[in-house]
Design an enzyme around this catalytic site. Structure first.
Site, PDB file in Angstrom:
ATOM      1  N   SER A 240       0.729  -1.074   0.023  1.00 30.59           N
ATOM      2  CA  SER A 240      -0.092   0.184  -0.106  1.00 30.59           C
ATOM      3  C   SER A 240       0.977   1.211  -0.032  1.00 30.59           C
ATOM      4  O   SER A 240       2.085   1.171  -0.036  1.00 30.59           O
ATOM      5  CB  SER A 240      -0.663   0.037   1.192  1.00 30.59           C
ATOM      6  OG  SER A 240      -0.322   0.110   2.455  1.00 30.59           O
ATOM      7  N   LYS A 241       0.277   2.431   0.008  1.00 28.49           N
ATOM      8  CA  LYS A 241       1.048   3.732  -0.081  1.00 28.49           C
ATOM      9  C   LYS A 241       1.937   3.807   1.104  1.00 28.49           C
ATOM     10  O   LYS A 241       3.115   4.463   1.091  1.00 28.49           O
ATOM     11  CB  LYS A 241      -0.156   4.860  -0.025  1.00 28.49           C
ATOM     12  CG  LYS A 241      -0.692   4.975  -1.363  1.00 28.49           C
ATOM     13  CD  LYS A 241      -1.847   6.202  -1.189  1.00 28.49           C
ATOM     14  CE  LYS A 241      -2.485   6.311  -2.801  1.00 28.49           C
ATOM     15  NZ  LYS A 241      -3.519   7.370  -2.653  1.00 28.49           N
ATOM     16  N   ARG A 242       1.571   3.459   2.301  1.00 23.31           N
ATOM     17  CA  ARG A 242       2.368   3.566   3.270  1.00 23.31           C
ATOM     18  C   ARG A 242       3.692   2.696   3.161  1.00 23.31           C
ATOM     19  O   ARG A 242       4.806   2.991   3.821  1.00 23.31           O
ATOM     20  CB  ARG A 242       1.859   3.125   4.669  1.00 23.31           C
ATOM     21  CG  ARG A 242       1.486   1.458   4.787  1.00 23.31           C
ATOM     22  CD  ARG A 242       0.689   1.046   5.898  1.00 23.31           C
ATOM     23  NE  ARG A 242       0.330  -0.191   5.993  1.00 23.31           N
ATOM     24  CZ  ARG A 242       1.093  -1.082   6.841  1.00 23.31           C
ATOM     25  NH1 ARG A 242       2.144  -0.820   7.109  1.00 23.31           N
ATOM     26  NH2 ARG A 242       0.556  -2.273   6.687  1.00 23.31           N
TER      27      ARG A 242
END
Length: 468
Positions: A240-242
């Site tokens: 994911s973006k994290r």
């Protein structure tokens, strides 16, 4: 049989790194078998689909070197064909009109939820006559799915997977406004172009059972399914973006080479013994579905960076120059002049040994590209240029002027060593200020290599500027 694979992204954003791996596996499988790799843009979601996203997908695939065969297919443009198939299923009794109102369906789901039952359509219009239809309700078309028995998929990656048909309801094929659903469109599009192998993420495995029911209702040839595990982040959670950059475009901007990214994505979930460095030619020769693992792979940008460093070292300088030149010019604020470009070409071989990405390579080449003395890059570099060091550099400039006629790496090294001996200092006391004066940094390729590449005029000019 000609193998036909396809990559079918939705144009709602960038080309995700997971999508890029799916495209790669499809491309490699098709190339391995001498088949076709097709590209379909699934743009039926008209609200979220955008042209910039389409452009990003096409651009990302092209940059990765995953060229598709034939024209791109746009799913929305085939809506008439999708509806035609739904009507054929109606005529054959494989589908039926459902006149349940939105309110009825909501009440049905609420009752199922309250009773702790799975929420799915209860088949209330499955066997009712259309003459019973209420006024003012535009019907949807639903698949008349089998209610007993099992649907079995012999997946090339996951193995045999079974679902009880009682768990699958009569899904919608055409909405009340006559537009096709995703499930119908995918099956029709795959059939019409003869897709033989559906290779995609395992998040689509549940869809496969429903799609297979449409295929069987139409009497079409069933494709081989291969559902590959998703990519996770270093912590084991879904990527994911994290975890950092998700789009292929971001990795291009970070200075990764397409060959390195292809190699890295290939090894995320597929293996060939202990081989880590796998050329595209080898990948095409070796790739099969049997060696795709069932466990999720973990994306590690450090491993990708190290792999990219290998590809940087192995890439011929002539191929790297056009890739890095725009990055260098962005850093110096304009075009590199003829002399600067020649220095970049000559210096690239030494600099790329210390660079892991094109971005690092550009940063390390700036001192060659720009004419004139570079400013010290940081406090550490500035600290080297003491008053004594500047005095040494000024005197060294005059000593090197005598070497201009016979300028070579060996010649200048001998001259600098003689100068240090005559000045009564160690070579390091000259070499480090010399490095900062010429490159702006305390780290660089071999300093005598730098002198040779800069040439006498540029070297002496920089030394005089630093020594002044």
């Amino acid at each position: 049989m000609t193998v036909v694979t396809r990559f079918a992204p939705s144009p709602t954003g960038f080309l995700h790194i997971g999508g890029a791996r799916t495209a790669l596996f499809n491309w490699l499988f098709a190339r391995h078998h001498g088949g076709k790799f097709l590209l379909r843009i699934e743009d039926t979601d008209r609200v979220r689909s955008t042209q910039p996203a389409v452009d990003a997908i096409l651009d990302g695939l092209s940059w990765l070197g995953l060229q598709w065969d034939g024209d791109v297919t746009y799913q929305f443009q085939r809506a008439t064909r999708h509806a035609e198939v739904a009507r054929a299923m109606l005529a054959a009794g494989k589908a039926y009109h459902c006149y349940a109102s939105p309110q009825e369906l909501e009440e049905m789901r609420a009752a199922q939820k309250a009773a702790g039952k799975p929420m799915r359509y209860d088949g209330r219009w499955r066997d009712r006559a259309p003459k019973e239809a209420p006024e003012g309700i535009a019907p949807v078309v639903r698949l008349r799915a089998p209610q007993t028995g099992q649907t079995i998929i012999k997946d090339a990656v996951q193995g045999e997977v079974t679902v009880e048909n009682a768990q699958l309801d009569d899904m919608i094929l055409l909405r009340a406004d006559g537009t096709p659903t995703y499930m119908l469109a995918v099956v029709v599009d795959d059939n019409d172009v003869g897709v033989t192998h559906v290779i995609r993420g395992d998040d689509h495995l549940n869809n496969a059972f429903r799609q297979l029911q449409i295929i069987r209702a139409m009497g079409w040839v069933e494709p081989v399914y291969a559902h590959i595990p998703l990519i996770h982040g270093p912590d084991g959670a879904k990527l994911s973006k994290r975890h950092g950059a998700l789009g292929v475009d971001a990795y291009r901007d970070m200075g990764f080479l397409p060959a390195a990214l292809r190699n890295y994505l290939l090894r995320l979930g597929w293996g060939h013994g202990d081989d880590e460095i796998i050329s595209t030619e080898q990948a095409i020769e070796w790739f099969d579905l049997a060696n795709v693992g069932r466990a999720p792979s973990r994306f590690d940008v450090t491993k990708l960076t190290n792999l990219n460093a290998h590809y940087m070292r192995e890439t011929p300088d002539d191929e790297l120059v056009p890739l890095v030149q725009p990055l260098v010019e962005a850093r110096i604020g304009g075009a590199i002049d003829v002399s600067g470009l020649e220095r970049v070409r000559r210096g690239l071989s030494g600099v790329k040994q210390r660079s892991r990405t094109l971005v690092e390579l550009a940063d390390n080449l700036v001192f060659y590209a720009r004419a004139g003395a570079p400013s010290p890059a940081d406090d550490k570099a500035r600290a080297v240029l003491t008053a004594d060091a500047k005095s040494l550099l000024g005197r060294l400039a005059m000593a090197l002027e005598a070497e201009a006629a016979n300028w070579s790496e060996k010649q200048v090294e001998d001259a600098v060593r003689r100068f240090a001996d005559a000045a009564g200092v160690k070579l390091g006391q000259v070499a480090q200020p010399l490095r900062v004066a010429l490159t702006g940094s305390t780290v660089s390729p071999g300093i005598f290599e730098v002198l040779a590449i800069l040439g006498p005029a540029e070297t002496i000019s920089r030394l005089k500027a630093a020594g002044g």
